[in-house]
Scaffold this motif. Structure first.
Motif, mmCIF file in Angstrom:
data_model
loop_
_atom_site.group_PDB
_atom_site.id
_atom_site.type_symbol
_atom_site.label_atom_id
_atom_site.label_comp_id
_atom_site.label_asym_id
_atom_site.label_seq_id
_atom_site.Cartn_x
_atom_site.Cartn_y
_atom_site.Cartn_z
ATOM 1 N N ILE A 105 0.865 -1.291 -0.023
ATOM 2 C CA ILE A 105 0.218 -0.155 -0.125
ATOM 3 C C ILE A 105 0.844 1.337 0.085
ATOM 4 O O ILE A 105 0.625 2.219 -0.887
ATOM 5 C CB ILE A 105 -1.117 0.034 1.235
ATOM 6 N N TYR A 106 1.974 1.304 0.763
ATOM 7 C CA TYR A 106 2.943 2.389 0.868
ATOM 8 C C TYR A 106 3.585 2.573 -0.482
ATOM 9 O O TYR A 106 3.664 3.627 -1.191
ATOM 10 C CB TYR A 106 3.679 2.150 1.643
ATOM 11 N N PHE A 107 3.861 1.353 -1.217
ATOM 12 C CA PHE A 107 4.463 1.419 -2.576
ATOM 13 C C PHE A 107 3.409 2.012 -3.680
ATOM 14 O O PHE A 107 4.052 2.846 -4.474
ATOM 15 C CB PHE A 107 4.791 0.102 -3.001
ATOM 16 N N LEU A 108 2.312 1.695 -3.506
ATOM 17 C CA LEU A 108 1.359 2.361 -4.227
ATOM 18 C C LEU A 108 0.875 3.820 -4.045
ATOM 19 O O LEU A 108 1.082 4.485 -5.258
ATOM 20 C CB LEU A 108 0.219 1.741 -4.141
ATOM 21 N N PHE A 109 1.043 4.109 -2.982
ATOM 22 C CA PHE A 109 1.030 5.856 -2.755
ATOM 23 C C PHE A 109 2.486 6.365 -3.212
ATOM 24 O O PHE A 109 2.166 7.566 -3.573
ATOM 25 C CB PHE A 109 1.067 5.987 -1.045
ATOM 26 N N ALA A 110 3.594 5.807 -2.956
ATOM 27 C CA ALA A 110 4.739 6.489 -3.470
ATOM 28 C C ALA A 110 4.758 6.533 -4.823
ATOM 29 O O ALA A 110 4.938 7.685 -5.637
ATOM 30 C CB ALA A 110 5.940 5.630 -3.039
ATOM 31 N N VAL A 111 4.482 5.558 -5.718
ATOM 32 C CA VAL A 111 4.342 5.417 -6.987
ATOM 33 C C VAL A 111 3.352 6.673 -7.637
ATOM 34 O O VAL A 111 3.374 7.204 -8.949
ATOM 35 C CB VAL A 111 3.860 4.081 -7.882
ATOM 36 N N ALA A 112 2.131 6.733 -6.977
ATOM 37 C CA ALA A 112 1.084 7.670 -7.328
ATOM 38 C C ALA A 112 1.502 8.980 -7.515
ATOM 39 O O ALA A 112 1.065 9.903 -8.112
ATOM 40 C CB ALA A 112 -0.186 7.686 -6.451
ATOM 41 N N ALA A 119 -3.363 13.163 -16.865
ATOM 42 C CA ALA A 119 -3.745 11.713 -17.105
ATOM 43 C C ALA A 119 -5.044 11.339 -16.481
ATOM 44 O O ALA A 119 -5.475 10.400 -17.007
ATOM 45 C CB ALA A 119 -2.493 10.994 -16.609
ATOM 46 N N ILE A 120 -5.450 12.075 -15.263
ATOM 47 C CA ILE A 120 -6.568 11.529 -14.771
ATOM 48 C C ILE A 120 -7.743 12.764 -14.561
ATOM 49 O O ILE A 120 -8.819 12.351 -13.866
ATOM 50 C CB ILE A 120 -6.127 11.237 -13.181
ATOM 51 N N MET A 121 -7.290 13.612 -15.337
ATOM 52 C CA MET A 121 -8.349 14.826 -15.035
ATOM 53 C C MET A 121 -9.860 14.529 -15.559
ATOM 54 O O MET A 121 -10.775 14.743 -14.874
ATOM 55 C CB MET A 121 -7.752 16.116 -15.982
ATOM 56 N N ILE A 122 -10.060 14.021 -16.821
ATOM 57 C CA ILE A 122 -11.224 13.692 -17.381
ATOM 58 C C ILE A 122 -12.093 12.381 -16.577
ATOM 59 O O ILE A 122 -13.108 12.938 -16.439
ATOM 60 C CB ILE A 122 -11.066 13.278 -18.872
#
Length: 273
Positions: A105-112, A119-122
């Motif tokens: 989970i921490y890795f996912l936050f770091a990669v985010a 890229a996620i705006m729309i």
């Protein structure tokens, strides 16, 4: 011996040049905000011949500064408060759990942190718009999601340097997890908390793109949105826009001046792994 004397001098010269490069835009904003509209184009780099203080008064009125500032303050303060509480609690839970799930989970936050907003705006606007979460409420939740990665990364690094023996001693004294976090851990995270507050306050206060997509009510416009009042289709009021810009950045500069001594310490604590 000669090289030991030359190196500090070279570093000092480079530092002065770098400071001048960074301060030059502020100089342009300041001197041109005190000029008439015509003088800005005739004498852009020079000092104003006759300072026009009325630019600030007119910009203050046209900007609807009191209402716009209150909107910016409400959004910034609420977003930063929610971000600090949620990110610090999440980082505390992740740092005290040594399981593979916690590390993942921490890795996912770091990669985010590497994912750009564009890229996620729309899909983000589509999702929030479909459930009617726009304007202030939607903006706070979006800032929470977009800012949590960096905040958790900083808090997680700082928490790794706090021994778990403090938690165990507090547990023996009868404290539960929430009491340990609130009364023991969070006060020790003050430098990191100040860093998170300053960095995100500057971002939220100055942000234009996200509020322009989310806020659709006239009375809820923030200062960056109202700034574009000075740029019409056929004319651009640079003298008023620069005066308004100087008024808008003053709160952030004051905040940074009061909290600057904690920022470097907070970033260095958050970098500990």
């Amino acid at each position: 011996m000669r090289s030991k004397k030359v190196l500090p001098a070279v570093i000092g010269i480079v530092g002065v040049i770098t400071a001048l490069v960074w301060l030059y835009p502020f100089y342009l904003v300041l001197v041109n905000s005190l000029k008439a509209k015509k003088e800005i184009f005739v004498n852009t780099l020079g000092i104003p011949q006759q300072p026009v203080i009325d630019n600030y008064l007119e910009a203050f009125v046209e900007l609807d500064f009191v209402r716009s500032m209150m909107n910016s303050v409400i959004i910034t303060v609420v977003s930063v408060f929610v971000l600090v509480v949620c990110a610090s609690m999440a980082a505390y839970a992740l740092s005290r759990n040594n399981s593979k799930v916690s590390s993942f989970i921490y890795f996912l936050f770091a990669v985010a942190m590497l994912i750009p907003f564009q890229a996620i705006m729309i899909p983000l606007m589509t999702s929030f718009g479909s459930v009617g979460m726009l304007n202030r409420v939607g903006l706070v939740f979006m800032y929470l999601g977009l800012g949590s990665s960096m905040a958790i990364f900083l808090y997680y690094g700082a928490l790794r340097s706090i021994p778990k023996s403090l938690d165990e001693a507090a547990t023996i004294d009868g404290c539960n997890k929430l009491q340990i976090y609130w009364y023991i851990i969070l006060p020790m995270l003050k430098p990191t908390t100040v860093t998170v507050i300053v960095l995100n306050s500057i971002w939220f206060w100055n942000d234009y793109l996200l509020p322009s997509l989310v806020i659709n009510k006239e009375g809820m416009y923030t200062i960056p949105l109202k700034m574009f009042y000075f740029f019409g289709e056929f004319s651009k009021q640079w003298h008023l826009a620069l005066a308004a810009l100087l008024i808008a950045i003053l709160p952030v500069i004051i905040l940074y001046m009061f909290l600057q001594k904690h920022i470097i310490k907070g970033v260095s604590d958050g970098a500990v792994k």
